[in-house]
Design a protein around this motif. Structure first.
Motif, PDB file in Angstrom:
ATOM      1  N   UNK A 196      22.440  30.668  79.246  1.00 18.62           N
ATOM      2  CA  UNK A 196      21.948  32.194  78.781  1.00 18.62           C
ATOM      3  C   UNK A 196      21.909  33.322  79.710  1.00 18.62           C
ATOM      4  N   UNK A 197      22.157  34.578  78.841  1.00 16.00           N
ATOM      5  CA  UNK A 197      22.783  35.511  79.805  1.00 16.00           C
ATOM      6  C   UNK A 197      21.445  35.858  80.586  1.00 16.00           C
ATOM      7  N   UNK A 198      20.297  35.705  80.229  1.00 15.82           N
ATOM      8  CA  UNK A 198      19.156  36.400  81.296  1.00 15.82           C
ATOM      9  C   UNK A 198      18.435  35.214  82.141  1.00 15.82           C
ATOM     10  N   UNK A 199      19.496  34.266  82.814  1.00 14.72           N
ATOM     11  CA  UNK A 199      18.866  33.341  83.705  1.00 14.72           C
ATOM     12  C   UNK A 199      18.651  33.940  84.920  1.00 14.72           C
ATOM     13  N   UNK A 200      17.665  33.391  85.675  1.00 11.10           N
ATOM     14  CA  UNK A 200      17.308  33.882  86.868  1.00 11.10           C
ATOM     15  C   UNK A 200      18.422  33.465  88.050  1.00 11.10           C
ATOM     16  N   UNK A 201      18.976  34.345  88.761  1.00  5.48           N
ATOM     17  CA  UNK A 201      20.009  33.850  89.690  1.00  5.48           C
ATOM     18  C   UNK A 201      19.523  33.925  91.035  1.00  5.48           C
TER      19      UNK A 201
ATOM     20  N   UNK B 227      28.823  27.486  75.252  1.00  7.90           N
ATOM     21  CA  UNK B 227      28.620  28.356  76.647  1.00  7.90           C
ATOM     22  C   UNK B 227      27.358  29.013  76.386  1.00  7.90           C
ATOM     23  N   UNK B 228      27.197  29.826  75.386  1.00  4.57           N
ATOM     24  CA  UNK B 228      26.008  30.560  75.266  1.00  4.57           C
ATOM     25  C   UNK B 228      24.859  30.018  75.235  1.00  4.57           C
TER      26      UNK B 228
ATOM     27  N   UNK C 136      37.968  28.327  69.566  1.00  2.42           N
ATOM     28  CA  UNK C 136      37.388  29.261  70.682  1.00  2.42           C
ATOM     29  C   UNK C 136      35.899  29.676  70.314  1.00  2.42           C
ATOM     30  N   UNK C 137      35.566  29.738  69.061  1.00  2.00           N
ATOM     31  CA  UNK C 137      34.250  30.277  68.604  1.00  2.00           C
ATOM     32  C   UNK C 137      33.144  29.188  68.944  1.00  2.00           C
ATOM     33  N   UNK C 138      33.769  27.840  68.771  1.00  2.00           N
ATOM     34  CA  UNK C 138      32.824  26.538  69.156  1.00  2.00           C
ATOM     35  C   UNK C 138      32.685  26.751  70.609  1.00  2.00           C
ATOM     36  N   UNK C 139      33.595  26.916  71.510  1.00  2.00           N
ATOM     37  CA  UNK C 139      33.401  27.093  72.848  1.00  2.00           C
ATOM     38  C   UNK C 139      32.440  28.318  73.471  1.00  2.00           C
TER      39      UNK C 139
END
Length: 84
Positions: free
Chosen positions: A42-47, A37-38, A30-33
């Motif tokens: 990335x959390x700050x991607x432009x949507x 994924x991270x 789960x940690x590797x997933x």
């Protein structure tokens, strides 16, 4: 869901992932997933929706103009591309 096998992971890297997984209360898998994924989302991607809303605020669209745009929008889901 697809699976991936990673061979020849250095012992110190595997140990660090085990420690990190334990800190987060997850299995190593789960940690590797989570790490994978991270790294690709990335959390700050432009949507796109956020970008369009920001453009609308900058040009100061009126409520009436926003309603016009909403009424013009195609609300049907896109069809899948045929590869035949």
């Amino acid at each position: 869901m697809p699976s991936v096998t990673v061979r020849n992971v250095p012992e110190e890297v595997h140990r660090a992932i085990r420690v990190r997984a334990a800190r987060h209360g997850r299995s190593v898998e789960a940690e590797m997933r989570e790490i994978l994924g991270d790294s690709v989302k990335p959390a700050h991607r432009l949507k796109l929706g956020s970008l369009l809303a920001e453009i609308g605020r900058k040009v100061k669209l009126t409520d009436e103009e926003l309603v016009l745009f909403e009424n013009m929008r195609d609300k049907n889901p896109a069809r899948s591309a045929s590869l035949e």
